[in-house]
Scaffold this active site. Sequence first.
Site, PDB file in Angstrom:
ATOM      1  N   ASP A 132       0.879   4.048   1.472  1.00 57.92           N
ATOM      2  CA  ASP A 132       0.667   4.921   2.607  1.00 57.92           C
ATOM      3  C   ASP A 132       1.700   4.552   3.678  1.00 57.92           C
ATOM      4  O   ASP A 132       2.543   3.685   3.464  1.00 57.92           O
ATOM      5  CB  ASP A 132      -0.765   4.807   3.144  1.00 57.92           C
ATOM      6  CG  ASP A 132      -1.148   3.368   3.506  1.00 57.92           C
ATOM      7  OD1 ASP A 132      -0.248   2.495   3.532  1.00 57.92           O
ATOM      8  OD2 ASP A 132      -2.332   3.111   3.765  1.00 57.92           O
ATOM      9  N   ASP A 147       0.831  -1.206   0.000  1.00 59.73           N
ATOM     10  CA  ASP A 147       0.000   0.000   0.000  1.00 59.73           C
ATOM     11  C   ASP A 147       0.863   1.252   0.000  1.00 59.73           C
ATOM     12  O   ASP A 147       1.883   1.314   0.701  1.00 59.73           O
ATOM     13  CB  ASP A 147      -0.905   0.036   1.240  1.00 59.73           C
ATOM     14  CG  ASP A 147      -1.966  -1.049   1.198  1.00 59.73           C
ATOM     15  OD1 ASP A 147      -1.983  -1.810   0.224  1.00 59.73           O
ATOM     16  OD2 ASP A 147      -2.756  -1.128   2.152  1.00 59.73           O
ATOM     17  N   TYR A 166     -10.188  -4.234  -3.397  1.00 61.71           N
ATOM     18  CA  TYR A 166      -9.668  -4.175  -2.029  1.00 61.71           C
ATOM     19  C   TYR A 166     -10.476  -3.183  -1.201  1.00 61.71           C
ATOM     20  O   TYR A 166     -10.651  -2.024  -1.598  1.00 61.71           O
ATOM     21  CB  TYR A 166      -8.198  -3.751  -2.073  1.00 61.71           C
ATOM     22  CG  TYR A 166      -7.467  -3.909  -0.761  1.00 61.71           C
ATOM     23  CD1 TYR A 166      -7.307  -5.151  -0.172  1.00 61.71           C
ATOM     24  CD2 TYR A 166      -6.926  -2.807  -0.104  1.00 61.71           C
ATOM     25  CE1 TYR A 166      -6.628  -5.299   1.029  1.00 61.71           C
ATOM     26  CE2 TYR A 166      -6.246  -2.938   1.092  1.00 61.71           C
ATOM     27  CZ  TYR A 166      -6.111  -4.193   1.650  1.00 61.71           C
ATOM     28  OH  TYR A 166      -5.443  -4.333   2.843  1.00 61.71           O
TER      29      TYR A 166
END
Length: 848
Positions: free
Chosen positions: A108, A106, A322
Site C-alpha cells: 500500500d 506492505d 499480521y
Amino acid sequence: MIAKEVAHHLSRGQQVSNKSETKNKMPVYTYEGQFHGQRATFVVTSVAGHVFKTDFPSEFNCRDASVLDPVRLFSAPVLKLEDKGAVVHHLKKAARGADYLVLWLDCDREGENICFEVMSVVLPVMGKRLDSVYRAKFSAITGPDLLKAMSCLIKPNENESKSVDARQELDLKLGAAFTRIQNHQFMGKFNVDSTLFSYGPCQTPTLYFCVKRHDQIQSFKPEPFWYMAPTVTTSSGTELVLSWRRGRIFDQRVASLLHRAVVDSRTPAVVESVAQKQRKKQRPIPLNTVALLKACSQRLNMSPASCLHVAEQLYIQGYMSYPRTESTKYSPHFDYTAVLRDHASHPTWGSYVSQLLQTNPKLPKRGVDVGDHPPITPMRAAAPGALSYDQWGVYDLVCRHFFASLSESCVYTKTDIQFRIADEFFKTSAKQIVKPGYTAILDREAPTEKLLPRLERGQTMAVTENELLSGETSPPDHLTESELISMMETHGIGTDASIPSHINNICERKYVTVDSARRLVPTPLGVTLVHGYLKIDPELALPTVRASIESQCALIAQGLADHESVVRHVLANFTEKYTYFVRKLPVMEELFEGTFSPAASASIVFSKCGICHRIMKLIQLRPQRLTCPTCKHTYNMPQNAVIAKSGGLTCPIDGFELVLCRLGDRAFHICPHCFNDPPFENTAPGMACNKCPNESCRFSFHRTAVCKCASDACLDGWLCLDPSSSVKSWRMACNSCNMVVKLPQNAHKISVRSSVQCEDCGANLLKIDFLKSSTPLEDGTTELEACVMCDPLLAPMLEYKLGRVKHVNLTSRGRGRGRGRGRGRGRGRRGRRDPDAGPRGDPVRFNG
C-alpha cells in the site's frame, strides 16, 4: 514473522540460517539460491514500521507562540529524522556487500513510503543505484504467492511514496500551527482539566462525530405517541402479544378513535395469513483490522488501542497473522486446512473444527483483496492457560471468526402471521433455526428463536387484553467506539492502523470520556472546541477537510499531480484559514468564558518568572501549572506531585525560580522553563533538574548523581541525592523510577563528590559528616568519603524501597579517602569520563 516466512518459501525448503545475535535483535535469515540466472546468497531481514519521522528543524521546535509565530510553520522546512536508530544501524550492517535490494514491504502507499526510507539507508552502504532495487507485490504470505511475486519483480512506486510524504508534512504543519496558537490563547486562562489544546486533521473530525451526536441528544425533543398491542389467546391457552401494523400514531385523538372502534366491535382476532419462508444468514467475510477493532469493542469491552496492542503481541508470539490489513478475501493459495487441522484437537473448539474438516469447507467468495496483507487468521493453536486474559479474548475472537468464515451459512425459517380485529390489522413473527451453520461457533450471531402455535388462515382467537398504550420518542445514544470506527472508515479519517490512535488521542486529551458501554461522551472541553471551530470555520472540524487532503494526495499517488504543487496548494489554503482563525479567536474565547471559570480564581502567588522577573501564580486545580500574568505564558507542572517553593533558588540557564516537587518518598527540583522546553538537543519535555546536564547547577545530574538505579526494571535511571534530605531523612532517589534508597540517618551532612569515582563500580563517592554522638567510625571520627554501594560499613546501612537490588561489585579490596581514621572503600579517581558517554542532554556514564 514475515521475514521468516519469506525466507522459508523462497528458499524452496532449503535450510535457512538465522544470523541474529540475540533474541532482541531483528532476525537476519540467509540461504543460497538463484537470482537473474546466477548463484546468489540471499539475506532476508525486516523493519518495524517507519524508519524515519517527519519533524521541523530545531529552530522551529519552540512551542511558545509569543516567541515563534505559528504561521511560520506553514513555510518551514521539514526533515526526515531517524525514528529508530537501532533499525538504521541494523539495515546498514545487513546491507554491506549486497548487490541487489528486493523490497517486500506492505503493498500500500504506507509500505511504498517505507520502501524509499529503507532505500535511503542501504543504497549508500551498497554503493548502488536505483537500477539495483526491485519491489515485490504480493497479497498473502503463502508459497505460491511469494514465488509468483519473486518472478514478477517491479520497480518501487515513487509517486505513492511521495503522496505519503505530502500527507505527513501537511499533518505535521497543520496540527502544530493550530495547536500552538490554541495553547497560547487559552492555556492558563481557564480552569480546564487538560494540559494540551490540540488540533489535528484526523483527530478533530473524529471528535466532531462525537460532538455532533452529543448535540443531537441535547437538542432532542421527545414526542408522545400511542399504539395498540393486543393480547390474544389460542384455544390451547397460548398467549400472543401482537404488534399494530400502523405502528405508532402521533395524534392522540386519532389513536383513541381507532382503539375505540376495535374495542367496541367485540370481535375475535382472525388469522388473515400465515407465511413461512426459509432464509439464510450469510457467514462472515474474513476479518480485517477495522472489523477486529469493532468486534473487540463490542464483545470484549476493549478500546481500539488496547485491541491493536494485544493483537500485535499475539502476532509477535506467532499465534495469529499480521493484524494491520484492509483485505477481507483469502488468497486462493491459502492452506486453510492446515490451520484447521492444527486446531482439531483444541480443548475449546476442537470438536467443532473436526466436524468442519469432514464437510470439506470452501473459501468464501465474498470480500476484497486490497493487496496489502491477508485477512487476520490464527497461525497456531494456543491453550487458554498459555495467554493472558486480554490475549485470550482477542485470540478466541480471531479463531472463532476464522472458523465461522469457512463454515456454512445459517439457515432459519421465518414465520409471519397476520391478524385482523374489526377493521385493524396486527401481526407477529418468529424465527426457528433449521441449520445453525457458522452460528454454532459464533453463537452471538444466531437468530433469536421464538415458538409460535400452529395456526391456519381463518382461525379465530379471543382478544383478552387491548389497552391503548402510550410512549415517547427517545434520543439516540452517544456514539459507541464501534459506530465511530465505522464513520471514520466511511469518511476516510485515518487508516486501519491509525484509527485507534486518533480515538485514543481524543480520550487522552480529555475531549471525551468512555462509559461502561464503550460510548464516547464529549466533555465540556471537547464540545467547546468543536463549537468554536464550527462558529469560526466549519471546515476545520468537518470530515470534508480530511477527505480533501486525501483526494489531493491520491492525485500524487496516481501521478496526476506533483508533490510540491499539492503541498503548496493545501498550505496556501490553510495559511488563510489560520490567519482568519487567529482573528476570530475571541469568538472561541467567549465559549470558554461561558463554560469554564477563570484560572485566577484558583491560583496563588508563587515563584519568579525568568523572562519578566515578576511573580508567577500556581494554579492548584488539575492540571497543576504555573502561569505568568505579565508574559501570558503557562508552564505545566508534574501532575500528582506536591508543589512547593524552593526558597529562592534559581536556574543558572534562564533565571527562573526553581520549584520543589514531591512524589511519594521522592523529591526533586524543576525549572519551569526547562521542564516544558528543555534547552538541550535530543531532550524531551519533562526534564527535572536531576536529569539536567548543566554542570554549573548544584541540583543537576552531574552534581547529584551517585550511581545507576538499583531496580531491575529501571534501565536508564540514576540514584541522585534527594535535595530535601536532611538529618534523619537522608536518601537517594532514582530520576526515572520510584526507587528510593535510605542512607545512614545518623549524619549531619551528606554531599556528592562528583569529581571522584569508585575504582570498583564507577559510582560517585559520598562525603558524609556523621553526628559526633552516634558516629560509627573508629575513635569517634566523624568524616568519611567512600562509595556508599561498596563500602563494607555503609552498604549494610542502606535501606531499599520499591525495587529489588541489583548492585554488584561487593569485593573487599581498596581503601577509603576518609579524613582521620574513617573506613572507606574504592579509593576514587578524578573525573575521567567514559569515552562512550551519551550526547549532550543524556546522562553521562563514568568508568567503573
